[in-house]
Write an enzyme that holds these catalytic residues in place. Structure first.
Site, mmCIF file in Angstrom:
data_model
loop_
_atom_site.group_PDB
_atom_site.id
_atom_site.type_symbol
_atom_site.label_atom_id
_atom_site.label_comp_id
_atom_site.label_asym_id
_atom_site.label_seq_id
_atom_site.Cartn_x
_atom_site.Cartn_y
_atom_site.Cartn_z
ATOM 1 C CG ASP A 67 -2.114 0.953 0.970
ATOM 2 O OD1 ASP A 67 -2.616 1.028 -0.172
ATOM 3 O OD2 ASP A 67 -2.535 1.637 1.918
ATOM 4 C CG PHE A 148 2.459 3.840 -11.956
ATOM 5 C CD1 PHE A 148 1.838 3.640 -10.739
ATOM 6 C CD2 PHE A 148 3.684 3.229 -12.181
ATOM 7 C CE1 PHE A 148 2.437 2.849 -9.748
ATOM 8 C CE2 PHE A 148 4.284 2.428 -11.218
ATOM 9 C CZ PHE A 148 3.649 2.246 -9.984
ATOM 10 N N GLY A 149 0.726 6.968 -11.397
ATOM 11 C CA GLY A 149 0.321 7.614 -10.150
ATOM 12 C C GLY A 149 0.721 9.083 -10.132
ATOM 13 C CE1 TYR A 150 -1.908 12.200 -6.499
ATOM 14 C CE2 TYR A 150 -1.528 9.950 -5.760
ATOM 15 C CZ TYR A 150 -2.369 11.046 -5.897
ATOM 16 O OH TYR A 150 -3.659 10.986 -5.434
ATOM 17 C CG ASP A 151 5.965 8.161 -10.795
ATOM 18 O OD1 ASP A 151 6.367 8.293 -9.618
ATOM 19 O OD2 ASP A 151 5.887 7.053 -11.358
ATOM 20 C CE LYS A 170 8.669 5.395 -9.775
ATOM 21 N NZ LYS A 170 7.396 5.065 -10.387
ATOM 22 C CG HIS A 175 7.645 5.035 -2.649
ATOM 23 N ND1 HIS A 175 7.894 5.416 -3.959
ATOM 24 C CD2 HIS A 175 6.343 4.668 -2.631
ATOM 25 C CE1 HIS A 175 6.791 5.293 -4.679
ATOM 26 N NE2 HIS A 175 5.834 4.838 -3.898
#
Length: 191
Positions: A67, A148-151, A170, A175
């Site tokens: 998550d 993807f996401g907030y990249d 990356k 994280h």
């Protein structure tokens, strides 16, 4: 070694396999995975809920669940555990990014972090959890085509977004990489 990942997100599966491949670990996903209600109040709790649920369906197999999301200081940690559905529609990266950018308009403190919690479970029980973070700032606009996401709004200290760097680059700082590295090291001790 084969692990199963409790996710439908193909971006995550690809990223996990890229990071784990050099340890000889192959990560598979559940093709017809049902949704599990994430009722936890933290990334770690939600990762454990998913990993425990899916590992109970596979006898004697290790299952990981992650998550993860974006935590923005000026938004009191939001989007946080609601990162994937922050705009109201699950998985709408564009809408999620635009909502964060709108809420950050005029804010000076742009510090944020990507957070990842990974739970490793077997036979319905959590074996161990792992945690990783990447510090950055919220940009002022979307930039970049990778990730993807907030990249596309996550600014690194070098001024690039995580969507503007190559995936190999990356995967050495993210994280998720930091949490997976801990997982990989742990698996080395038990296999």
């Amino acid at each position: 070694m084969v692990l199963y990942a409790a996710t439908k997100n193909q971006g995550k599966i690809k990223e996990i396999n890229k990071i784990m491949e050099r340890a000889g670990i192959i990560c598979k996903y559940f093709p017809d995975m049902e949704d599990v209600e994430e009722t936890g109040s933290t990334f770690e709790e939600n990762a454990k809920i998913k990993a425990d649920f899916f590992s109970s369906k596979l006898k004697d197999e290790y299952v990981i669940a992650d998550d993860s999301g974006l935590s923005v200081d000026a938004l009191n940690g939001a989007p946080g555990i609601y990162s994937a559905r922050y705009s109201g529609t699950h998985g709408d990266d564009k809408a999620n990014n635009l909502k964060v950018l709108k809420e950050m308009h005029g804010k000076e403190n742009r510090k944020c972090r990507f957070i990842c919690a990974i739970a490793l479970s077997k036979n319905g029980k959590t074996v161990k959890t792992f945690h990783g973070e990447l510090e950055g700032e919220v940009g002022y606009e979307e930039r970049g085509e990778n990730g993807f996401g907030y990249d596309s709004i996550f600014l690194l200290p070098n001024g690039k977004t995580t969507a503007e760097i190559k995936s190999d680059e990356k995967n050495k700082i993210s994280h998720r990489y930091k949490a997976l590295e801990q997982l990989r090291d742990y698996l080395d001790t038990i296999i």
